[in-house]
Design an enzyme around this catalytic site. Structure first.
Site, PDB file in Angstrom:
ATOM      1  N   THR A  99      17.672 -38.731 -31.553  1.00  0.00           N
ATOM      2  CA  THR A  99      17.577 -38.590 -30.094  1.00  0.00           C
ATOM      3  C   THR A  99      16.983 -37.242 -29.716  1.00  0.00           C
ATOM      4  OG1 THR A  99      19.451 -40.084 -29.764  1.00  0.00           O
ATOM      5  CG2 THR A  99      18.930 -38.573 -27.958  1.00  0.00           C
ATOM      6  N   GLN A 108      14.220 -46.355 -37.748  1.00  0.00           N
ATOM      7  CA  GLN A 108      14.598 -47.581 -38.452  1.00  0.00           C
ATOM      8  C   GLN A 108      13.606 -47.971 -39.551  1.00  0.00           C
ATOM      9  OE1 GLN A 108      17.397 -49.172 -38.205  1.00  0.00           O
ATOM     10  NE2 GLN A 108      18.284 -48.293 -36.378  1.00  0.00           N
ATOM     11  N   THR A 116      21.062 -22.086 -35.442  1.00  0.00           N
ATOM     12  CA  THR A 116      21.350 -21.926 -36.867  1.00  0.00           C
ATOM     13  C   THR A 116      21.241 -23.262 -37.580  1.00  0.00           C
ATOM     14  OG1 THR A 116      22.813 -20.064 -36.427  1.00  0.00           O
ATOM     15  CG2 THR A 116      23.115 -21.204 -38.530  1.00  0.00           C
ATOM     16  N   CYS A 132      24.449 -47.828 -29.500  1.00  0.00           N
ATOM     17  CA  CYS A 132      24.282 -46.889 -28.376  1.00  0.00           C
ATOM     18  C   CYS A 132      24.392 -47.638 -27.053  1.00  0.00           C
ATOM     19  CB  CYS A 132      22.899 -46.255 -28.416  1.00  0.00           C
ATOM     20  SG  CYS A 132      22.308 -45.992 -30.041  1.00  0.00           S
TER      21      CYS A 132
END
Ligand SMILES: Cc1ncc(COP(=O)(O)O)c(CNc2co[nH]c2=O)c1O
Length: 388
Positions: free
Chosen positions: A73, A183, A241, A328
């Site tokens: 995402t 995918q 980081t 989702c």
């Protein structure tokens, strides 16, 4: 009861070998890679090895960039919002093209960009559920289209788009090309140089790597305004980081996934086809998309007269995990966008159930799943008020 996991397009089990590879970087070599002291620098060899695996896994040239992100995402948002800032906000171009079958990480981001001034075209698919160059060329606008973003493989159907030809078409009209390949990696061969894509998204937890880490490939010579500003990590292209263990895990997982592609495309395809043949022997059932056009592990099926959610609960009760589409968006019971884009009958589009296998799926599990699916369909249809 033995549980059977057939929802690998939602997420996959971390390969135990990947766990072993990551472990030292949580408790022994835990330094910040940007620190100059030994605790930091001792992480560098493993990070370099992981990055090499990522470059090799998608056949990226040494001069290109791969940003390590937090997930697919984030990678998708980075491209779409970076292009918006670099081309549309600056008034150079104004048009984006995507498709009606994209994951919400693309669709919803495009809808947001529309709300702040972008012009977006959502391409339809052909009768096979595929976005073709012919469809794309009808909507490309020379000098206006900044980016085309079409997924490599669909998360619900497994249907594969002709990325190489789509990228070629986009370039002919002066547009850049992004593909959400979340995918695709670990299921089919992904080669960024052969397909000449400009940007490519991937996500570690889809190919037996850890959750919370993804990647964005950026072709050499291209620049994107960063999504995250801050420290000097990744040459200021993605501040924050770096999560060393997750990066190391994702790199190794891709290494293992590429090595297992033959197994995926022979043995997992065989198990998927065995499951699909058994499902197709049940009357009033349709499978979405021709199997030769799909990734080897995925089936999206509709059983007439059965609500997808009810079917899943019965499967779950019997220890089998599947899904009604992408996790989702599994909360809403709206007819799935993919089904709508493929003009699947309304009464079927609420009954889509997705089975997605992995290299850890066994023949015994498939045999058990077939047995439970047949009994479940029979039971639910017997109590259905609509099915006759
Ligand atoms: C094509 C595609 N793009 C992007 C994402 C988001 O990736 P993430 O941010 O790393 O999770 C997913 C996750 N797809 C699914 C998640 O649950 N079911 C699914 O089909 C996906 O399938």
């Amino acid at each position: 009861m033995n549980k059977i996991y057939l929802d690998n397009n939602a997420t996959t089990k971390v390969d135990p070998r990947v766990m072993d590879k990551m472990a030292p970087f949580f408790v022994e070599k835990y330094g910040n890679p940007n620190s100059l002291h030994g605790f930091g620098t001792e992480t560098h060899p493993a990070m370099a090895e992981a990055l090499n695996s990522l470059y090799a896994g998608i056949n990226a040239s040494d001069d290109s960039d791969i940003l390590v992100t937090s997930c697919g995402t984030e990678s998708n948002n980075t491209v779409l919002k970076g292009i918006f800032i670099d081309y549309i906000l600056k008034g150079e171009k104004k048009h984006l093209i995507t498709s009606q079958i994209e994951h919400p990480a693309i669709r919803n981001t495009c809808e947001f960009l529309e709300s702040i001034g972008a012009e977006v075209t959502y391409l339809p698919v052909n009768d096979d559920g595929i976005v073709t160059p012919e469809i794309l060329k009808k909507h490309l606008r020379r000098g206006e289209t900044a980016l085309v973003s079409i997924m490599w493989a669909n998360n619900e159907t497994g249907l594969i788009n002709p990325v190489k030809d789509l990228a070629l078409a986009a370039h002919e009209y002066g547009a850049l090309f992004h593909t959400d390949a979340v995918q695709a990696l670990g299921k089919i061969k992904v080669d960024v140089q052969d397909t000449d894509v400009d940007f490519l998204t991937f996500s570690g937890h889809k190919f037996h790597g850890p959750k919370g880490v993804g990647g964005l490939y950026i072709k050499e010579g291209l620049k994107l305004t960063p999504f995250f500003h801050g420290g000097e990590q990744m040459g200021r292209k993605r501040a924050g980081t770096v999560n060393v263990p997750l990066m190391v895990g994702m790199g190794y997982a891709l290494d293992l996934a590429v090595k297992a592609l033959d197994y995926e495309n022979k043995e997992i395809r065989r198990l998927r086809d065995k499951l699909e043949d058994a499902i197709m022997s049940i009357k009033d059932t349709i499978v979405i998309g021709k199997r030769e056009l799909r990734t080897p592990n995925t089936i999206l099926v509709s059983f007439k007269g059965i609500e997808g959610e009810a079917f899943l609960w019965d499967l779950n009760w019997n220890g089998i995990a599947a899904s009604t589409g992408s996790a989702c968006s599994s909360e809403d019971l709206e007819a799935d966008a993919t089904f709508q884009a493929m003009h699947v009958d309304a009464d079927l589009s609420h009954t889509g159930v997705r089975f997605s296998l992995s290299r850890f799926t066994t023949e015994e599990e498939i045999d058990r799943a077939i047995e439970v699916i047949k009994k479940t369909v029979e039971r639910l249809r017997s109590i259905s008020s609509t099915y006759r």
